[in-house]
Design a protein around this motif. Structure first.
Motif, short mmCIF file in Angstrom:
data_model
loop_
_atom_site.label_atom_id
_atom_site.label_comp_id
_atom_site.label_asym_id
_atom_site.label_seq_id
_atom_site.Cartn_x
_atom_site.Cartn_y
_atom_site.Cartn_z
N HIS A 66 0.80 -1.22 0.00
CA HIS A 66 0.00 0.00 0.00
C HIS A 66 0.84 1.27 0.00
O HIS A 66 0.51 2.26 0.67
N ASN A 98 4.63 -3.21 6.39
CA ASN A 98 3.17 -3.31 6.39
C ASN A 98 2.69 -4.76 6.25
O ASN A 98 1.72 -5.04 5.54
N GLU A 100 1.07 -6.64 8.10
CA GLU A 100 -0.31 -6.87 8.54
C GLU A 100 -1.32 -6.53 7.45
O GLU A 100 -2.49 -6.89 7.55
N GLN A 101 -0.88 -5.88 6.38
CA GLN A 101 -1.76 -5.50 5.28
C GLN A 101 -1.65 -6.42 4.07
O GLN A 101 -2.34 -6.23 3.07
N ASP A 104 -4.94 -8.25 2.52
CA ASP A 104 -5.74 -7.37 1.67
C ASP A 104 -5.01 -7.02 0.39
O ASP A 104 -5.59 -7.03 -0.69
#
Length: 183
Positions: A66, A98, A100-101, A104
């Protein structure tokens, strides 16, 4: 703006503009790894040694999910994934940023679109073993891509913070191997 600040900014811009120097060179052994990964949002363990059994694997490191450059790079790999498959290769992205992303990120159409897995590299341990650390930081992967052959050797490397040429470079390298997909 004072001279010291201008000099600091100039050095920073130059460092970002220059390609990074990946330590692993063609012909060297690629470190095998296992990592928590996601494909279309679904978790699994990616195992490089297992993936290599089917043919070459493009292992591409990216700084963080992201973020603009990483979004573009993932999208470009997603658009070219059928070409990689036709050439007999698997693609996996790895990031220490990131993490944890990543679930997605792996399913969003504007990024990976569920077309290839992305794996978490907490603490950048895998990136370190590939000498793909961003600016020597111990916690962030650089933008470095490798083609790892079926026998575990580096066939090609592309290291550059600009995401736009990684896909072409890696696809050209895979095609140069002259392989066809396993049936």
């Amino acid at each position: 703006m004072n001279a010291a600040l201008r000099t600091t900014l100039a050095v920073a811009v130059l460092a970002l503009a220059l390609p990074a120097a990946a330590a692993l060179k063609p012909g060297e052994r690629a470190p095998d790894f296992r990592a928590q990964a996601y494909l279309a949002g679904k978790p699994f363990t990616f195992d490089l040694a297992k993936a290599r059994r089917s043919g070459p694997v493009v292992v591409y490191f990216f700084p963080a999910a992201h973020t603009p450059g990483c979004n573009l790079e993932a999208h470009l790999f997603s658009e070219a994934i059928d070409d990689f498959r036709k050439a007999g290769a698997t693609v996996v992205g790895l990031s220490a940023g990131n993490t944890e992303q990543l679930a997605d990120f792996s399913k969003e159409t504007e990024h990976c679109g569920g077309r290839f897995p992305v794996a978490a590299d907490p603490g950048a341990k895998i990136a370190k073993s590939y000498d793909a650390l961003l600016g020597g930081r111990a916690d962030r992967s650089d933008r470095t891509s490798y083609v790892v052959t079926k026998d575990g050797r580096i066939a090609a490397v592309h290291s550059d913070l600009n995401p736009s040429l990684h896909v072409k470079s890696m696809l050209d390298a895979v095609k140069a191997l002259g392989l066809r997909p396993a049936k």
